[in-house]
Every structure is written in structure tokens, then in C-alpha cells.
Design a protein around this motif. Structure first.
Motif, short mmCIF file in Angstrom:
data_model
loop_
_atom_site.label_atom_id
_atom_site.label_comp_id
_atom_site.label_asym_id
_atom_site.label_seq_id
_atom_site.Cartn_x
_atom_site.Cartn_y
_atom_site.Cartn_z
N HIS A 144 17.93 58.50 17.29
CA HIS A 144 17.14 57.27 16.68
C HIS A 144 18.17 56.03 16.48
CE1 HIS A 144 14.90 55.34 13.48
NE2 HIS A 144 13.99 55.96 13.96
N ASP A 145 17.19 54.85 16.70
CA ASP A 145 18.03 53.88 16.57
C ASP A 145 18.82 53.29 15.69
OD1 ASP A 145 16.81 52.88 19.08
OD2 ASP A 145 15.32 51.61 18.25
N THR A 146 18.43 54.24 14.31
CA THR A 146 19.53 53.92 13.16
C THR A 146 20.58 54.64 13.10
OG1 THR A 146 18.10 55.61 11.93
CG2 THR A 146 17.39 53.39 11.84
N ASN A 147 20.66 55.62 13.94
CA ASN A 147 22.15 56.51 14.00
C ASN A 147 23.31 56.05 14.11
OD1 ASN A 147 20.06 58.72 13.15
ND2 ASN A 147 20.66 60.01 14.94
N PRO A 148 23.32 55.01 15.10
CA PRO A 148 24.82 54.39 15.39
C PRO A 148 25.26 53.53 14.34
CG PRO A 148 23.18 54.34 17.36
CD PRO A 148 22.40 54.78 16.37
N LEU A 149 24.08 52.89 13.48
CA LEU A 149 24.64 51.87 12.25
C LEU A 149 25.16 52.94 11.23
CD1 LEU A 149 21.59 49.38 12.33
CD2 LEU A 149 23.95 49.16 13.24
N LYS A 150 24.93 54.16 11.29
CA LYS A 150 25.46 54.81 10.25
C LYS A 150 27.04 55.33 10.55
CE LYS A 150 20.85 57.01 9.17
NZ LYS A 150 20.05 58.08 9.30
N MET A 151 27.42 55.04 11.70
CA MET A 151 28.89 55.46 12.22
C MET A 151 29.80 54.05 11.83
SD MET A 151 27.87 57.06 15.98
CE MET A 151 26.88 58.33 16.15
N LYS A 152 30.86 54.16 10.82
CA LYS A 152 31.68 53.24 10.49
C LYS A 152 32.49 52.62 11.78
CE LYS A 152 32.80 54.77 6.00
NZ LYS A 152 33.79 55.03 4.79
N GLY A 153 32.64 53.28 12.70
CA GLY A 153 33.52 52.79 13.94
C GLY A 153 32.37 51.73 14.73
N PHE A 154 31.21 51.78 14.46
CA PHE A 154 30.26 51.05 15.19
C PHE A 154 30.05 49.80 14.21
CE2 PHE A 154 25.79 50.09 16.72
CZ PHE A 154 26.28 49.63 18.18
N ILE A 155 30.05 49.85 12.98
CA ILE A 155 29.99 48.63 12.22
C ILE A 155 31.00 47.90 11.59
CG2 ILE A 155 27.49 49.42 11.86
CD1 ILE A 155 28.59 50.41 9.01
N ASN A 156 32.35 48.36 11.73
CA ASN A 156 33.45 47.93 10.88
C ASN A 156 33.72 46.52 11.19
OD1 ASN A 156 34.49 47.96 13.50
ND2 ASN A 156 36.19 49.41 13.41
N LYS A 157 33.22 45.76 12.13
CA LYS A 157 33.42 44.48 12.48
C LYS A 157 32.47 43.49 11.70
CE LYS A 157 34.85 43.05 16.40
NZ LYS A 157 34.87 42.85 17.81
N LEU A 158 31.60 44.08 11.22
CA LEU A 158 30.20 43.52 10.73
C LEU A 158 30.45 43.07 9.15
CD1 LEU A 158 27.20 45.56 12.24
CD2 LEU A 158 28.27 43.51 13.23
N TYR A 159 29.61 41.94 8.80
CA TYR A 159 29.63 41.41 7.54
C TYR A 159 28.38 40.37 7.47
CZ TYR A 159 32.13 37.25 9.05
OH TYR A 159 32.26 35.99 9.89
N GLY A 160 28.00 40.10 6.40
CA GLY A 160 26.55 39.22 6.30
C GLY A 160 25.55 39.75 6.78
N LYS A 161 24.61 39.06 7.52
CA LYS A 161 23.25 39.50 7.87
C LYS A 161 23.11 40.02 8.82
CE LYS A 161 21.06 36.17 4.59
NZ LYS A 161 20.45 37.19 3.68
N LEU A 162 22.44 40.98 9.28
CA LEU A 162 22.28 41.87 10.24
C LEU A 162 20.76 42.00 10.72
CD1 LEU A 162 23.21 43.55 12.81
CD2 LEU A 162 23.18 45.56 11.34
N PHE A 163 20.20 41.07 11.59
CA PHE A 163 18.60 41.18 11.79
C PHE A 163 18.26 42.34 12.89
CE2 PHE A 163 20.01 37.04 10.23
CZ PHE A 163 18.86 36.91 9.27
#
Length: 200
Positions: A144-163
Motif C-alpha cells: 500500500h502507498d502509505t506503508n513506506p511513510l511508516k518507515m523512519k528511514g524513508f521520512i527521516n529528512k522530512l519536516y513541514g508539510k507533505l502533500f
């Protein structure tokens, strides 16, 4: 036992990767036309050891992993506070040939995208508002498209708004990302109220 001779390429790995990158920014629709009609005619000084097209196709396959490693370690962009996430299908064969497919038989899966069912993988990409790739991931098509966003290694550089599009609607995901200072922004489905309150 028949011995198979392994031919050494006259093109370096960096040249093979450079040609592939040039193709994707060239505007050409298919690699064969780009290679034969542009590279072999106009870039012979830049690439003096060009090989025939069939050999180039073989070299493309062998350069895939080194190219991905380079992109992951050196070629990714920084987050600017405004990011976009989406996925795209990577089909490995026509749906009618799934039973005959052998190359990715053990790892490719059936999945669904906005264009319907397909067999292969999904490429998940996060970009910034300047078009730079912040990170990417390849998964089987049934993930599912949402699964990668549950992995810390995939989102560790992100902050702010994610569209994202409606396929990422998930209260659990919204709360998980919000706890990591990432505000997931999507549209609501027509039959939904606003269950998340602050999401738009």
C-alpha cells in the motif's frame, strides 16, 4: 559444460550512467531512438568508445544497482519544508503474460493503481517544491502507498508539510507523521467528513 565468454565493456560505468541520465532529460520518448539518432551521431567526441545498441541494452541492466546506490548516497535533495509524495507503477510484463513471466517471478506482485491492475513493482518518490528527489523506494506492487511513510528511514529528512493524493488518507498515518513534525495534507473523499480536523 559450455563456457560463456564475458565481454569487457569499452564504456565505463560512469559513461553508461551518464547516457541514461541524458536520455531522461532529453525529451526523447524511447531509448533506442535517443541512442542511435542522437548519442551515436552527435556525442561521439564525448563518448569515443560507444558500443552497438544491443550491447548498450545489456550494459544498462548491469548499471542499475550502482546507479541506485549513487543516487541514494550522493544524488538526493534536501527537504525545504514543502514536500510531495506519490507512487507510480513499474510493470514488468503485460497482464496476459503473468503466468509466463520468469525474471521477477519470486518478487513481483499484482497491484492496483489509478489506471487499474498491473503486475510488477511500485516506485515511491518524495520530492521537494523545487523538483529535487528527497528519497525513493521500490516495493512489490501489492504494498500500500502509505506503508513506506511508516518507515523512519524513508521520512527521516522530512519536516513541514507533505502533500499527497487521496490514496494516502489514513488517520493513523496522519497522527504518526504529525508526531514527527510532518503535516500530511490530502484532499478528502466525497463521502467523507473531516475526521482528522486539521487536514485540508
Amino acid at each position: 559444460m559450455i563456457k560463456k565468454r564475458i565481454r569487457k565493456s569499452s564504456l565505463s560505468l560512469s559513461e553508461i550512467i551518464t547516457i541514461q541520465v541524458l536520455f531522461h532529460i532529453s525529451g526523447y520518448r524511447n531509448f533506442k531512438t535517443f541512442y542511435l539518432e542522437y548519442v551515436c551521431k552527435f556525442l561521439t567526441k564525448e563518448f569515443p568508445n560507444l558500443v552497438i545498441y544491443n550491447r548498450m541494452v545489456e550494459l544498462k541492466s548491469s548499471s542499475f544497482i550502482p546507479m541506485m546506490i549513487y543516487l541514494k548516497t550522493e544524488g538526493l535533495a534536501d527537504c525545504t519544508g514543502i514536500s510531495f509524495v506519490d507512487s507510480t507503477p513499474l510493470r514488468v510484463c503485460d497482464k496476459r503474460r503473468i503466468g509466463q513471466h520468469k525474471t521477477f517471478k519470486e518478487i513481483a506482485q499484482r497491484g492496483q493503481c489509478s489506471l487499474g491492475w498491473f503486475f510488477g513493482f511500485k516506485l515511491h518518490i518524495i520530492t521537494n517544491d523545487c523538483g529535487g528527489i528527497i528519497d525513493f523506494m521500490i516495493t512489490p506492487a501489492n504494498v500500500h502507498d502509505t506503508n513506506p511513510l511508516k518507515m523512519k528511514g524513508f521520512i527521516n529528512k522530512l519536516y513541514g508539510k507533505l502533500f499527497a493524493d487521496k490514496g494516502y488518507l489514513s488517520k493513523e498515518l496522519f497522527q504518526s507523521l504529525f508526531a514527527n513534525e510532518i503535516h500530511l495534507v490530502t484532499k478528502l473523499r466525497k463521502n467523507m467528513k473531516n475526521p482528522l480536523g486539521v487536514i485540508i
